[in-house]
Design an enzyme around this catalytic site. Structure first.
Site, PDB file in Angstrom:
ATOM      1  N   TYR A 177      40.113  47.589  30.484  1.00  0.00           N
ATOM      2  CA  TYR A 177      41.080  47.035  31.445  1.00  0.00           C
ATOM      3  C   TYR A 177      40.399  45.939  32.259  1.00  0.00           C
ATOM      4  O   TYR A 177      39.164  45.858  32.312  1.00  0.00           O
ATOM      5  CB  TYR A 177      41.644  48.124  32.371  1.00  0.00           C
ATOM      6  CG  TYR A 177      40.728  48.575  33.482  1.00  0.00           C
ATOM      7  CD1 TYR A 177      40.767  47.968  34.734  1.00  0.00           C
ATOM      8  CD2 TYR A 177      39.815  49.611  33.280  1.00  0.00           C
ATOM      9  CE1 TYR A 177      39.920  48.388  35.752  1.00  0.00           C
ATOM     10  CE2 TYR A 177      38.981  50.036  34.297  1.00  0.00           C
ATOM     11  CZ  TYR A 177      39.029  49.415  35.533  1.00  0.00           C
ATOM     12  OH  TYR A 177      38.185  49.819  36.541  1.00  0.00           O
ATOM     13  N   CYS A 178      41.237  45.097  32.888  1.00  0.00           N
ATOM     14  CA  CYS A 178      40.674  44.054  33.744  1.00  0.00           C
ATOM     15  C   CYS A 178      41.500  43.922  35.019  1.00  0.00           C
ATOM     16  O   CYS A 178      41.618  44.879  35.783  1.00  0.00           O
ATOM     17  CB  CYS A 178      40.486  42.737  33.003  1.00  0.00           C
ATOM     18  SG  CYS A 178      41.923  42.127  32.087  1.00  0.00           S
ATOM     19  N   ARG A 179      42.125  42.756  35.245  1.00  0.00           N
ATOM     20  CA  ARG A 179      42.784  42.513  36.534  1.00  0.00           C
ATOM     21  C   ARG A 179      44.288  42.747  36.517  1.00  0.00           C
ATOM     22  O   ARG A 179      44.957  42.483  37.512  1.00  0.00           O
ATOM     23  CB  ARG A 179      42.506  41.070  36.980  1.00  0.00           C
ATOM     24  CG  ARG A 179      41.044  40.803  37.288  1.00  0.00           C
ATOM     25  CD  ARG A 179      40.772  39.326  37.418  1.00  0.00           C
ATOM     26  NE  ARG A 179      39.377  39.067  37.758  1.00  0.00           N
ATOM     27  CZ  ARG A 179      38.731  37.960  37.400  1.00  0.00           C
ATOM     28  NH1 ARG A 179      39.356  37.021  36.690  1.00  0.00           N
ATOM     29  NH2 ARG A 179      37.468  37.791  37.752  1.00  0.00           N
TER      30      ARG A 179
END
Length: 222
Positions: A177-179
């Site tokens: 996952y990221c932002r």
């Protein structure tokens, strides 16, 4: 002041928020600041904008009391005025996704696999991560991970994924996952992992989505 004037004043004040959000770049700035405090220079680099234009957008957000700033030497740092600002960004995007076919089509085109941006069962994911069934990696920069991250997630910035492959188990699924849904860092990480023979997928959540859902986050200080 009569009732009509009072109502006009009330709506005018609320409209200040709408005006401040009526810019794609300002929405992206809020998403970046939801990851933690950042300097104008860092934000300008992330958004590929010159510093003067970045500063102008940030001033508009500050005038609407959505962000605040502090000076440190020659650098000015900005941060959100509250977690509710990050949640507002999440809700705005969710409403847009629900009602704008164009946005849904763009998300499908952005995804590495069809349906990849579908909502994840957050509780199930955490249960799997807790017992070691999956490995969750946070591919944002390490300083963003330190501010807040999903429980049981490992910090593995995108630039470090390839050289740290040996630390990832091949017999378990890797979840990146990221932002948030518009962030491409996790797409790149998943593509790299799949190319190296790992089972991998991304989740669309970032820390803002997690927080907006009322779920706990972890910081490095915890």
């Amino acid at each position: 002041m009569n009732n009509r004037q009072l109502k006009d004043l009330l709506y005018e004040q609320v409209a200040r928020i709408g005006k401040a959000l009526a810019s794609p770049k300002r929405l992206e700035l809020l998403e970046m600041l939801a990851q933690g405090e950042k300097s104008v220079d860092a934000l300008a680099g992330e958004l590929s904008m010159d510093i003067k234009l970045t500063s102008a957008h940030l001033r508009a957000l500050r005038d609407a009391r959505l962000v605040t700033s502090r000076r440190e030497g020659r650098f000015i740092h900005y941060r959100l005025t509250g977690t509710d600002v990050a949640s507002l960004g999440v809700k705005l995007r969710e409403v847009a996704e629900e009602h704008l076919l164009e946005l849904r089509l763009a998300l499908d085109q952005m995804a590495a696999q069809p349906g990849q941006l579908a909502p994840v069962d957050r509780h199930a994911l955490m249960a799997q991560a807790r017992c070691g069934e999956v490995v969750v990696i946070d591919v944002r920069p390490a300083e963003e991970y330190a501010v807040a991250h999903l429980p049981f997630a490992r910090s593995m910035p995108l630039a470090e994924v390839e050289k740290r492959l040996a630390s990832l188990p091949r017999d378990k699924e890797i979840v990146a996952y990221c932002r948030g849904p518009f962030c491409l860092l996790s797409d790149e990480a998943v593509a790299l992992l799949l190319a190296r023979g790992y089972r991998a997928r991304k989740v669309s959540d970032g820390v803002s989505e997690w927080q907006a859902a009322g779920l706990a986050l972890v910081s490095k200080a915890d």
